[in-house]
Design a protein around this motif. Structure first.
Motif, short mmCIF file in Angstrom:
data_model
loop_
_atom_site.label_atom_id
_atom_site.label_comp_id
_atom_site.label_asym_id
_atom_site.label_seq_id
_atom_site.Cartn_x
_atom_site.Cartn_y
_atom_site.Cartn_z
N ARG A 137 -6.49 -49.23 -69.39
CA ARG A 137 -7.58 -49.87 -68.78
C ARG A 137 -7.93 -49.27 -67.35
N PHE A 138 -9.07 -48.44 -67.50
CA PHE A 138 -9.57 -47.64 -66.69
C PHE A 138 -10.53 -48.50 -65.57
N ASP A 139 -9.98 -48.60 -64.26
CA ASP A 139 -10.74 -49.17 -63.23
C ASP A 139 -12.07 -48.20 -62.69
N ARG A 140 -12.85 -48.16 -63.42
CA ARG A 140 -14.18 -47.25 -63.24
C ARG A 140 -14.72 -47.63 -61.74
N LYS A 191 -9.06 -54.80 -60.80
CA LYS A 191 -8.11 -55.20 -60.02
C LYS A 191 -7.53 -56.58 -60.20
N GLU A 192 -8.47 -57.12 -61.14
CA GLU A 192 -8.15 -58.67 -61.70
C GLU A 192 -7.08 -58.66 -62.59
N LEU A 193 -6.85 -57.42 -63.33
CA LEU A 193 -5.67 -57.17 -64.15
C LEU A 193 -4.44 -57.64 -63.24
N LEU A 194 -4.53 -57.29 -62.11
CA LEU A 194 -3.01 -57.26 -61.26
C LEU A 194 -2.55 -58.60 -60.68
N GLU A 195 -3.64 -59.57 -60.76
CA GLU A 195 -3.56 -60.95 -60.31
C GLU A 195 -2.18 -61.46 -61.00
N GLY A 196 -1.43 -62.07 -60.03
CA GLY A 196 0.04 -62.80 -60.52
C GLY A 196 0.96 -61.73 -60.70
N THR A 233 -1.88 -50.97 -69.49
CA THR A 233 -1.71 -50.09 -68.45
C THR A 233 -2.83 -49.94 -67.71
N TYR A 234 -2.83 -50.21 -66.23
CA TYR A 234 -4.33 -50.34 -65.35
C TYR A 234 -4.27 -48.81 -64.70
N VAL A 235 -5.32 -48.10 -64.95
CA VAL A 235 -5.32 -46.80 -64.41
C VAL A 235 -6.47 -46.76 -63.42
N HIS A 236 -6.01 -45.98 -62.34
CA HIS A 236 -7.31 -45.40 -61.54
C HIS A 236 -7.18 -44.13 -60.79
N LEU A 237 -7.79 -43.51 -60.32
CA LEU A 237 -7.85 -41.88 -59.59
C LEU A 237 -8.30 -42.37 -58.13
N ALA A 238 -7.69 -41.58 -57.32
CA ALA A 238 -8.04 -41.43 -55.64
C ALA A 238 -7.90 -40.01 -55.51
#
Length: 178
Positions: free
Chosen positions: A63-66, A96-101, A117-122
């Motif tokens: 799940r890519f957090d674009r 980010k809502e996927l991370l609630e709780g 799996t929540y994925v993001h780049l920085a």
């Protein structure tokens, strides 16, 4: 002995702060297409068969957090459909809502993240032809009862490109797991 060690450590910390404050801050600006290329190259380079086996990522939906990724790079999120960005791997939209709780202590149920799996780049460092980015993976594993434990894997990824060409994976750097 303790006093001299403490003085040394304080001196080192002060020197680091002075150097960090003296360095110019980097203003990261990239097009959404360029950021999508970086994300694709990073995912393709890091998700090796060994990494997948060790992390069980293949059993989960990526799940890519674009929005978070584009904001980190200063890119305008032009709302181009995720499917048209050219990812070689199957990715779905994430936020980010996927991370609630969720937490690492296993206190929450983390129901939105289970099975994904929540994925993001920085960005860490970027030029026209080289980039170092953090690739973050966050997932959750069910514990006993309604508990779920969140785990995070972060890997520095080195990318390169020739001129204005597509970004390609070069190597991984530092990694952390919690």
């Amino acid at each position: 002995m303790k006093t001299s060690l403490l003085f040394f450590l304080r001196s080192c910390a002060t020197a680091l702060m002075l150097v960090a404050n003296a360095l110019p801050s980097q203003d990261f600006r990239a097009s959404s297409k360029s950021v999508a290329q970086m994300a694709d190259a990073a995912l393709d380079g890091v998700l090796t068969p060994e990494f997948i086996r060790l992390t069980a990522i293949e059993e989960r939906t990526l799940r890519f957090d674009r929005q978070r990724t584009m904001a980190a790079f200063g890119a305008n999120d032009d709302a181009t459909p995720l499917a048209t960005l050219g990812f070689r791997r199957s990715v779905n939209a994430g936020s980010k809502e996927l991370l609630e709780g969720c937490n690492q202590a296993g206190v929450g149920e983390c129901t939105k993240l289970i099975g994904s799996t929540y994925v993001h780049l920085a960005p860490v460092s970027m030029s026209d032809t080289n980039a170092i980015v953090w690739l973050h993976f966050v997932s959750a594993a069910k514990g006993s009862g309604k508990r779920a434990f969140m785990s995070t894997i972060s890997t520095q990824v080195h990318l390169a490109r020739a001129g204005a060409g597509a970004w390609r994976f070069v190597r991984t750097g530092l990694s952390s797991r919690s």
